[in-house]
Design a protein around this motif. Structure first.
Motif, PDB file in Angstrom:
ATOM      1  N   SER A 280       0.838  -1.193   0.000  1.00  0.00           N
ATOM      2  CA  SER A 280       0.000   0.000   0.000  1.00  0.00           C
ATOM      3  C   SER A 280       0.873   1.244   0.000  1.00  0.00           C
ATOM      4  O   SER A 280       2.098   1.177   0.200  1.00  0.00           O
ATOM      5  CB  SER A 280      -0.906  -0.004   1.234  1.00  0.00           C
ATOM      6  N   LYS A 281       0.264   2.399  -0.187  1.00  0.00           N
ATOM      7  CA  LYS A 281       1.025   3.649  -0.215  1.00  0.00           C
ATOM      8  C   LYS A 281       1.683   3.926   1.132  1.00  0.00           C
ATOM      9  O   LYS A 281       2.813   4.428   1.190  1.00  0.00           O
ATOM     10  CB  LYS A 281       0.109   4.800  -0.613  1.00  0.00           C
ATOM     11  N   VAL A 282       0.958   3.602   2.207  1.00  0.00           N
ATOM     12  CA  VAL A 282       1.524   3.831   3.545  1.00  0.00           C
ATOM     13  C   VAL A 282       2.737   2.926   3.774  1.00  0.00           C
ATOM     14  O   VAL A 282       3.798   3.377   4.241  1.00  0.00           O
ATOM     15  CB  VAL A 282       0.454   3.591   4.624  1.00  0.00           C
ATOM     16  N   LYS A 283       2.608   1.630   3.455  1.00  0.00           N
ATOM     17  CA  LYS A 283       3.735   0.714   3.636  1.00  0.00           C
ATOM     18  C   LYS A 283       4.894   1.075   2.719  1.00  0.00           C
ATOM     19  O   LYS A 283       6.064   0.943   3.100  1.00  0.00           O
ATOM     20  CB  LYS A 283       3.273  -0.715   3.372  1.00  0.00           C
ATOM     21  N   VAL A 286       6.625   4.026   4.405  1.00  0.00           N
ATOM     22  CA  VAL A 286       7.253   3.724   5.691  1.00  0.00           C
ATOM     23  C   VAL A 286       8.430   2.758   5.540  1.00  0.00           C
ATOM     24  O   VAL A 286       9.487   2.954   6.156  1.00  0.00           O
ATOM     25  CB  VAL A 286       6.210   3.150   6.677  1.00  0.00           C
ATOM     26  N   PHE A 287       8.275   1.739   4.711  1.00  0.00           N
ATOM     27  CA  PHE A 287       9.271   0.673   4.652  1.00  0.00           C
ATOM     28  C   PHE A 287      10.231   0.778   3.465  1.00  0.00           C
ATOM     29  O   PHE A 287      11.282   0.133   3.461  1.00  0.00           O
ATOM     30  CB  PHE A 287       8.576  -0.693   4.605  1.00  0.00           C
ATOM     31  N   VAL A 289      10.440   4.015   0.996  1.00  0.00           N
ATOM     32  CA  VAL A 289      10.871   5.348   0.589  1.00  0.00           C
ATOM     33  C   VAL A 289      11.562   6.094   1.720  1.00  0.00           C
ATOM     34  O   VAL A 289      12.686   6.601   1.562  1.00  0.00           O
ATOM     35  CB  VAL A 289       9.672   6.155   0.047  1.00  0.00           C
ATOM     36  N   LEU A 290      10.903   6.189   2.881  1.00  0.00           N
ATOM     37  CA  LEU A 290      11.470   6.985   3.973  1.00  0.00           C
ATOM     38  C   LEU A 290      12.847   6.505   4.431  1.00  0.00           C
ATOM     39  O   LEU A 290      13.745   7.332   4.649  1.00  0.00           O
ATOM     40  CB  LEU A 290      10.505   7.013   5.153  1.00  0.00           C
ATOM     41  N   PRO A 291      13.088   5.204   4.616  1.00  0.00           N
ATOM     42  CA  PRO A 291      14.442   4.791   5.017  1.00  0.00           C
ATOM     43  C   PRO A 291      15.514   5.240   4.040  1.00  0.00           C
ATOM     44  O   PRO A 291      16.598   5.680   4.452  1.00  0.00           O
ATOM     45  CB  PRO A 291      14.326   3.261   5.077  1.00  0.00           C
ATOM     46  N   GLN A 292      15.231   5.148   2.748  1.00  0.00           N
ATOM     47  CA  GLN A 292      16.218   5.593   1.762  1.00  0.00           C
ATOM     48  C   GLN A 292      16.363   7.108   1.766  1.00  0.00           C
ATOM     49  O   GLN A 292      17.480   7.637   1.663  1.00  0.00           O
ATOM     50  CB  GLN A 292      15.791   5.121   0.370  1.00  0.00           C
ATOM     51  N   ALA A 293      15.236   7.805   1.883  1.00  0.00           N
ATOM     52  CA  ALA A 293      15.284   9.271   1.858  1.00  0.00           C
ATOM     53  C   ALA A 293      16.058   9.815   3.053  1.00  0.00           C
ATOM     54  O   ALA A 293      16.899  10.713   2.905  1.00  0.00           O
ATOM     55  CB  ALA A 293      13.861   9.832   1.838  1.00  0.00           C
TER      56      ALA A 293
END
Length: 377
Positions: A280-283, A286-287, A289-293
């Motif tokens: 999903s967009k949330v997962k 969270v799992f 995009v954000l860690p890489q960003a």
């Protein structure tokens, strides 16, 4: 076929020894004397150091006053030719570190520091055990324990108002709260700015642009003067609480822009791959995009943290005695005042700020090296 054969009939002369690839002389020749301009700059730098180091050594060490066996206090530093008055730092050490906290209750601050260090070590050292448990305790339990230890009023502890908090302790409290709260708030603002919902995007854009367009010193003035106007009648927010709220909102706007830069650096293929896997967009956010960003913008995040730590010195304008203001008041104490007390205090405060800022900088470099996955340039 025999014409194509060759047999050496004499010994080949020995080749010269290879040039050295290491050593002090080679390093100097490569880095300091590689060209005429480099040689000139090196000579000028050496002359500058020769000009500035002896006076600094004389003031900070050679002519400095480190002890006061006769109990003269400031008088020990009022003689002609005396350098730094380090006895003033020693004599006012408790005030500089703990502010005006009662001496009989200093164990509470020391206990708070010990608990913080015990919880931070497993969090900051990747291979240390109980990292997640320490993180949960630090972010959920430790704030309550620290508030009880600092404020008192319960469990038989003497109540200490925030007006008596100060020194390095107050600087660390504001910094830790500001860093801890502004980070997640900045992430939410960055995500909201990229939202496709006009209301959410408009609110986040307006919030970020307004707070980034106002100097922090103005924010602190507004938090001190205007914030009570928005509270119910008869309720007067604590001065420290106003300053913390102002700093958190201010720094979260800058943090949001740093995180937004990291989000924009993630290629579209990451979203498409996550969608193909059924996330999903949330997962995905969270799992994936954000860690890489966040990994991409570690230098920017730490730079914001360092700026926040240094900006805590501005709370002195609303009457809070953080590290710099406490050092200034200690140097101007009648019992400890001397011609060099102010300079000594500023040097000490600058050194303390440098220790914490340099530590954050080096740790960020360590985390960058540990987290890079082959794309490091």
């Amino acid at each position: 076929m025999s014409d194509l054969l060759f047999v050496r009939d004499h010994i080949q002369p020995p080749l010269p020894a290879p040039h050295r690839t290491s050593g002090v002389v080679l390093w100097l020749r490569t880095n300091l004397f590689s060209s005429v301009p480099s040689t000139i700059v090196t000579i000028l730098a050496v002359l500058f150091l020769y000009w500035i180091i002896p006076p600094l050594y004389g003031f900070l060490i050679g002519d400095a006053v480190f002890s006061d066996p006769e109990g003269l206090r400031g008088e020990a530093c009022r003689f002609e030719g005396v350098g730094a008055c380090w006895v003033m730092i020693q004599g006012r050490w408790n005030t500089i570190i703990y502010g005006f906290f009662p001496n009989s209750e200093l164990w509470r601050i020391n206990l708070m520091f010990v608990i913080a260090i015990v919880l931070l070590v497993p969090m900051l050292v990747p291979k240390a055990p109980f990292g997640r448990t320490a993180a949960l305790l630090f972010f959920l339990v430790f704030p309550v324990v620290a508030f009880i230890l600092m404020s008192g009023g319960i469990l038989g502890l003497r109540q200490v108002p925030t007006a008596q908090w100060g020194g390095l302790t107050l600087t660390l409290i504001i910094s830790v709260i500001g860093i801890t709260v502004s980070m997640p708030l900045g992430i939410f603002l960055a995500l909201g700015r990229q939202s496709k919902l006009p209301i959410i995007k408009g609110f986040c854009v307006g919030f970020i642009e307004v707070w980034r367009a106002v100097p922090l010193i103005t924010v602190l003035f507004m938090a001190s003067v205007m914030f009570p106007l928005f509270t119910p009648q008869g309720v007067t927010p604590d001065t420290l609480l106003r300053a913390i709220i102002g700093i958190v909102l201010f720094e979260s706007a800058y943090m949001a822009e740093v995180v937004r830069g990291g989000l924009q650096a993630i290629p579209r293929g990451q979203f498409e791959a996550s969608s193909a896997l059924g996330l999903s967009k949330v997962k995905t956010m969270v799992f994936v995009v954000l860690p890489q960003a966040l990994k991409h913008v570690i230098p920017g995040i730490v730079n914001t943290f360092i700026a926040l730590f240094k900006d805590t010195s501005l709370v002195t304008i609303i009457g809070l005695f953080e590290l710099l203001n406490t050092v200034r008041s200690a140097a101007r104490d009648v019992n400890w005042s001397s011609p060099t007390s102010d300079i000594t205090g500023y040097v000490f405060a600058g050194f303390m700020f440098w220790i914490f800022c340099f530590g954050m900088s080096r740790y960020s470099i360590y985390m960058e090296g540990r987290l890079h996955t082959g794309h490091k340039r």
